[in-house]
Enzyme design. Structure first.
Site, PDB file in Angstrom:
ATOM      1  N   HIS A 273       0.830  -1.207   0.000  1.00 32.89           N
ATOM      2  CA  HIS A 273       0.000   0.000   0.000  1.00 32.89           C
ATOM      3  C   HIS A 273       0.865   1.257   0.000  1.00 32.89           C
ATOM      4  O   HIS A 273       0.598   2.207  -0.741  1.00 32.89           O
ATOM      5  CB  HIS A 273      -0.928  -0.025   1.223  1.00 32.89           C
ATOM      6  CG  HIS A 273      -1.907   1.089   1.273  1.00 32.89           C
ATOM      7  ND1 HIS A 273      -1.860   2.061   2.242  1.00 32.89           N
ATOM      8  CD2 HIS A 273      -2.965   1.389   0.483  1.00 32.89           C
ATOM      9  CE1 HIS A 273      -2.859   2.914   2.043  1.00 32.89           C
ATOM     10  NE2 HIS A 273      -3.545   2.527   0.983  1.00 32.89           N
TER      11      HIS A 273
ATOM     12  N   ASP B  19      -6.261   2.068  -1.859  1.00 36.20           N
ATOM     13  CA  ASP B  19      -6.957   1.779  -0.606  1.00 36.20           C
ATOM     14  C   ASP B  19      -7.808   0.516  -0.732  1.00 36.20           C
ATOM     15  O   ASP B  19      -7.843  -0.319   0.176  1.00 36.20           O
ATOM     16  CB  ASP B  19      -7.813   2.972  -0.183  1.00 36.20           C
ATOM     17  CG  ASP B  19      -6.982   4.169   0.271  1.00 36.20           C
ATOM     18  OD1 ASP B  19      -5.741   4.052   0.361  1.00 36.20           O
ATOM     19  OD2 ASP B  19      -7.582   5.225   0.540  1.00 36.20           O
TER      20      ASP B  19
END
EC number: 3.1.1.4
Length: 138
Positions: A63, A106
């Site tokens: 991420h 996300d």
């Protein structure tokens, strides 16, 4: 535990896409993001970086790498639109290109965390940063 959650909110902030990220994580995993992932391993949470401790921590590492590729907006502060349809995250079609990227980053971490719930280890929940080894670059 409530105190820990409040501290995480104060430390991490709750503006923009962080709120959306936390909602996505809750929708996918059923876990409160700040409490369960705010200081997890070497990569989950703001300002953390290191060799991942497990698959859950690897989700956060990927991420962070995804956010590094985003240009033209602030991934942690700028809001985007998304919806939760049929138990799936759908990034808004009207998001500008940069925010579409943030939403997809996300979404990917939330799904990754769900897929790796079996690797979640409470011993990494508040993991001391000094124990983290240097990670490879993205």
């Amino acid at each position: 535990m409530r105190t820990l959650w409040i501290m995480a909110v104060l430390l991490l902030g709750v503006d923009g896409s962080l709120v959306q990220l936390w909602k996505m994580i809750f929708q996918e995993t059923g876990k409160e993001a700040a409490k369960n992932y705010g200081l997890y391993g070497c990569n989950c949470g703001v300002g953390r970086r290191g060799k991942p401790k497990d698959a859950t921590d690897s989700c956060c590492y990927v991420h962070k790498c995804c956010y590094k590729k985003v240009t033209g907006c602030d991934p942690k502060m700028d809001s985007y639109s998304y919806s939760w349809k049929n138990k799936a995250i759908v990034c808004g079609e009207k998001n500008p290109p940069c925010l579409k990227q943030v939403c997809e980053c996300d979404k990917a971490v939330a799904i990754c965390l769900r897929e790796n719930l079996g690797t979640y280890n409470k011993k990494y929940t508040i993991y001391p940063k000094p124990f983290c080894k240097k990670a490879d670059t993205c």
